[in-house]
Design a protein around this motif. Structure first.
Motif, PDB file in Angstrom:
ATOM      1  N   ALA A 195       0.682  -1.375   0.048  1.00  0.00           N
ATOM      2  CA  ALA A 195       0.098   0.012   0.057  1.00  0.00           C
ATOM      3  C   ALA A 195       1.042   1.366   0.044  1.00  0.00           C
ATOM      4  CB  ALA A 195      -0.884   0.150   1.197  1.00  0.00           C
ATOM      5  N   LEU A 196       2.017   1.325   0.840  1.00  0.00           N
ATOM      6  CA  LEU A 196       2.988   2.419   1.004  1.00  0.00           C
ATOM      7  C   LEU A 196       3.543   2.539  -0.652  1.00  0.00           C
ATOM      8  CD1 LEU A 196       4.407   1.620   4.446  1.00  0.00           C
ATOM      9  CD2 LEU A 196       2.993   3.702   3.825  1.00  0.00           C
ATOM     10  N   GLN A 197       4.082   1.549  -1.112  1.00  0.00           N
ATOM     11  CA  GLN A 197       4.738   1.932  -2.435  1.00  0.00           C
ATOM     12  C   GLN A 197       3.682   2.243  -3.832  1.00  0.00           C
ATOM     13  OE1 GLN A 197       6.408  -2.061  -3.385  1.00  0.00           O
ATOM     14  NE2 GLN A 197       8.361  -1.536  -2.181  1.00  0.00           N
ATOM     15  N   GLY A 224     -10.641  11.706   1.123  1.00  0.00           N
ATOM     16  CA  GLY A 224     -10.474  10.110   1.347  1.00  0.00           C
ATOM     17  C   GLY A 224     -10.277   9.295   0.182  1.00  0.00           C
ATOM     18  N   VAL A 225      -9.612   8.428   0.054  1.00  0.00           N
ATOM     19  CA  VAL A 225      -9.299   7.318  -1.072  1.00  0.00           C
ATOM     20  C   VAL A 225      -9.708   5.884  -0.859  1.00  0.00           C
ATOM     21  CG1 VAL A 225      -7.606   6.538  -2.582  1.00  0.00           C
ATOM     22  CG2 VAL A 225      -7.472   9.052  -1.851  1.00  0.00           C
ATOM     23  N   ASP A 226     -10.543   5.248  -1.610  1.00  0.00           N
ATOM     24  CA  ASP A 226     -10.720   3.867  -1.522  1.00  0.00           C
ATOM     25  C   ASP A 226      -9.573   3.120  -2.400  1.00  0.00           C
ATOM     26  OD1 ASP A 226     -11.864   1.261  -1.638  1.00  0.00           O
ATOM     27  OD2 ASP A 226     -13.168   1.859  -3.450  1.00  0.00           O
ATOM     28  N   GLY A 227      -8.696   2.691  -1.185  1.00  0.00           N
ATOM     29  CA  GLY A 227      -7.369   2.238  -1.887  1.00  0.00           C
ATOM     30  C   GLY A 227      -7.788   0.744  -2.100  1.00  0.00           C
ATOM     31  N   ASP A 279     -13.074  -1.541  -2.735  1.00  0.00           N
ATOM     32  CA  ASP A 279     -14.139  -2.061  -2.060  1.00  0.00           C
ATOM     33  C   ASP A 279     -15.481  -1.079  -1.876  1.00  0.00           C
ATOM     34  OD1 ASP A 279     -13.595  -0.168   0.116  1.00  0.00           O
ATOM     35  OD2 ASP A 279     -13.768  -1.731   1.568  1.00  0.00           O
ATOM     36  N   LYS A 280     -15.133   0.068  -2.663  1.00  0.00           N
ATOM     37  CA  LYS A 280     -16.222   1.051  -2.847  1.00  0.00           C
ATOM     38  C   LYS A 280     -16.902   1.731  -1.529  1.00  0.00           C
ATOM     39  CE  LYS A 280     -18.243  -1.251  -6.863  1.00  0.00           C
ATOM     40  NZ  LYS A 280     -17.294  -0.616  -7.776  1.00  0.00           N
ATOM     41  N   GLU A 281     -15.629   1.525  -0.814  1.00  0.00           N
ATOM     42  CA  GLU A 281     -16.019   2.549   0.547  1.00  0.00           C
ATOM     43  C   GLU A 281     -14.807   2.881   1.053  1.00  0.00           C
ATOM     44  OE1 GLU A 281     -16.934   1.039   5.145  1.00  0.00           O
ATOM     45  OE2 GLU A 281     -17.710  -0.093   3.532  1.00  0.00           O
ATOM     46  N   VAL A 282     -14.585   4.416   1.664  1.00  0.00           N
ATOM     47  CA  VAL A 282     -13.565   4.801   2.329  1.00  0.00           C
ATOM     48  C   VAL A 282     -13.610   4.736   3.624  1.00  0.00           C
ATOM     49  CG1 VAL A 282     -12.344   6.936   2.847  1.00  0.00           C
ATOM     50  CG2 VAL A 282     -13.505   6.525   0.509  1.00  0.00           C
ATOM     51  N   ASP A 283     -12.705   3.552   4.035  1.00  0.00           N
ATOM     52  CA  ASP A 283     -12.507   3.200   5.473  1.00  0.00           C
ATOM     53  C   ASP A 283     -11.295   3.580   5.936  1.00  0.00           C
ATOM     54  OD1 ASP A 283     -12.503   2.284   8.078  1.00  0.00           O
ATOM     55  OD2 ASP A 283     -12.054   0.120   7.208  1.00  0.00           O
ATOM     56  N   GLN A 320      -5.184   0.345   4.384  1.00  0.00           N
ATOM     57  CA  GLN A 320      -5.300   0.231   2.820  1.00  0.00           C
ATOM     58  C   GLN A 320      -6.068   1.514   2.342  1.00  0.00           C
ATOM     59  OE1 GLN A 320      -4.076  -2.334   0.947  1.00  0.00           O
ATOM     60  NE2 GLN A 320      -3.415  -3.049   2.964  1.00  0.00           N
ATOM     61  N   ASP A 321      -6.861   1.971   3.026  1.00  0.00           N
ATOM     62  CA  ASP A 321      -7.463   3.365   2.650  1.00  0.00           C
ATOM     63  C   ASP A 321      -6.890   4.752   3.231  1.00  0.00           C
ATOM     64  OD1 ASP A 321      -9.236   1.696   1.335  1.00  0.00           O
ATOM     65  OD2 ASP A 321     -11.189   2.155   2.328  1.00  0.00           O
ATOM     66  N   ALA A 322      -6.375   4.432   4.427  1.00  0.00           N
ATOM     67  CA  ALA A 322      -5.884   5.728   5.170  1.00  0.00           C
ATOM     68  C   ALA A 322      -4.373   6.229   4.501  1.00  0.00           C
ATOM     69  CB  ALA A 322      -5.784   5.281   6.722  1.00  0.00           C
ATOM     70  N   ILE A 323      -3.660   4.970   4.062  1.00  0.00           N
ATOM     71  CA  ILE A 323      -2.383   5.445   3.484  1.00  0.00           C
ATOM     72  C   ILE A 323      -2.269   6.294   2.341  1.00  0.00           C
ATOM     73  CG2 ILE A 323      -0.348   4.340   2.070  1.00  0.00           C
ATOM     74  CD1 ILE A 323      -0.459   2.180   4.523  1.00  0.00           C
ATOM     75  N   PRO A 324      -3.027   5.827   1.232  1.00  0.00           N
ATOM     76  CA  PRO A 324      -3.181   6.728   0.081  1.00  0.00           C
ATOM     77  C   PRO A 324      -4.173   7.923   0.301  1.00  0.00           C
ATOM     78  CG  PRO A 324      -4.794   4.792   0.076  1.00  0.00           C
ATOM     79  CD  PRO A 324      -4.190   4.663   1.048  1.00  0.00           C
ATOM     80  N   SER A 325      -4.955   8.075   1.500  1.00  0.00           N
ATOM     81  CA  SER A 325      -5.918   9.373   1.591  1.00  0.00           C
ATOM     82  C   SER A 325      -4.704  10.262   2.225  1.00  0.00           C
ATOM     83  CB  SER A 325      -6.802   8.980   2.889  1.00  0.00           C
ATOM     84  OG  SER A 325      -7.872   8.297   2.110  1.00  0.00           O
ATOM     85  N   ILE A 326      -3.888   9.902   3.188  1.00  0.00           N
ATOM     86  CA  ILE A 326      -2.796  10.798   3.507  1.00  0.00           C
ATOM     87  C   ILE A 326      -2.115  11.347   2.276  1.00  0.00           C
ATOM     88  CG2 ILE A 326      -0.619  10.882   4.772  1.00  0.00           C
ATOM     89  CD1 ILE A 326      -1.673   8.844   6.993  1.00  0.00           C
TER      90      ILE A 326
END
Length: 332
Positions: free
Chosen positions: A141-143, A262-265, A268-272, A277-283
């Motif tokens: 997810a980070l890469q 917020g990004v759905d990384g 799954d069609k939800e920003v959690d 998985q979602d928080a990393i790309p959202s940052i």
């Protein structure tokens, strides 16, 4: 070996939670937070049939939410819930910080200041080693985020470490109650008994009054965004944990930023924002939205980090942790 790592991570998380408790305990002055909260809460109203009804203190906020599109039955349900109690000390604490920053400015922090502050805990070798393990566990997810947004993975992990101890501490408050209490505290009169920085100083009082009005409007917008964010993901907004000012998720986004950045990384069609998985790309998306670009120098990067939390000491801490993580990961 895996079991050993899990045990070590649990111990580290517990230790950092104790550190975090210590940090929070100093923010309310000599009086304990629990005592302040207890004296500032209002009771819920009980109707003739024994059912709970909305406390009048919520009426202006509730009516505005309805006018702006939140269904009345939902609003009534939220504000009549026994867990939602008004607490003027939350806004007082926020305004105290604003007044202190305006009238009692501190000198620019240094590396020595950082080491002596509560942020110094994040520079301890065992904490950095824990963060390195977290980065390796979430390397994919980070890469992916670094490739898509150009934000170094070490900066992302540093933010997660400083914000929520890598997701192990999400706050002891409920975001809804915090934001609702602040939205309903729109004047100096409502918070003055809990202020510690104003006294009888007319200039400070005037500044505190303006600040309370400004922050109440800000909190209302965040409260509305929290409701929209929760409803979009099928969650009950009353059950979302948050910080002392209503930030949510392991990345500690304010709700308006959850909606905007917020990004759905994981697709799954939800920003959690409570999962990496979602928080990393959202940052990464947030930082780019606030000016992050490839090849920026140190000062430019730190300016963008400052947007995440308007504190010079905070931005210095995040950048220093990121540097240590990069050195541990690459050897340079």
């Amino acid at each position: 070996m895996r079991a050993r790592h899990i045990i070590i991570a649990a111990v580290l998380a517990a230790g950092l939670a104790l550190v975090w408790d210590g940090e929070r305990s100093t923010t309310r002055g000599a009086a304990s937070e629990a005592a302040v909260r207890k004296t500032s809460q209002t009771g819920q109203n009980i109707g003739p049939d024994g059912s709970r009804t909305m406390d009048p203190v919520w009426q202006p906020v509730a009516e505005r939410l309805v006018r702006e599109g939140i269904p009345r039955d939902a609003v009534d349900s939220y504000f009549s819930d026994p867990s939602v109690t008004f607490d003027a000390s939350i806004m007082a604490h926020k305004v105290d910080r604003i007044v202190r920053k305006r009238f009692d400015p501190q000198p620019a922090p240094t590396k020595r200041t950082l080491q002596q502050s509560s942020y110094g805990h994040y520079l301890k070798p065992w904490v950095l080693a824990w963060a390195g393990d977290y980065a390796r566990a979430n390397q994919a997810a980070l890469q992916k985020a670094e490739a898509a947004y150009g934000v170094p993975q070490d900066v992302i992990v540093a933010l997660l470490l400083v914000e929520t101890k890598l997701g192990t501490f999400l706050g002891k408050d409920e975001a809804f109650q915090v934001l609702a209490s602040m939205a309903a505290s729109d004047s100096l009169a409502s918070i003055r008994p809990y202020l510690t920085t104003v006294g009888q100083n007319a200039d400070r009082a005037a500044y505190a009054d303006v600040s309370a009005k400004d922050r109440a409007e800000w909190a209302y917008q965040e409260l509305k965004a929290l409701i929209l964010h929760a409803r979009a993901s099928g969650k009950n907004p009353l059950l979302i944990p948050g910080s002392i000012y209503g930030a949510i998720g392991i990345c500690q986004f304010m709700p308006t930023n959850a909606l905007r950045f917020g990004v759905d990384g994981d697709g799954d069609k939800e920003v959690d924002l409570f999962g990496p998985q979602d928080a990393i790309p959202s940052i990464a998306n947030y930082l780019v939205g606030h000016g992050w670009k490839p090849a920026m120098n140190y000062d430019q990067q730190r300016t963008v980090i400052y947007a995440y939390n308007h504190s010079d000491l905070y931005s210095l801490a995040v950048m220093t942790v990121a540097e240590k993580l990069r050195q541990g990961r690459t050897g340079r």
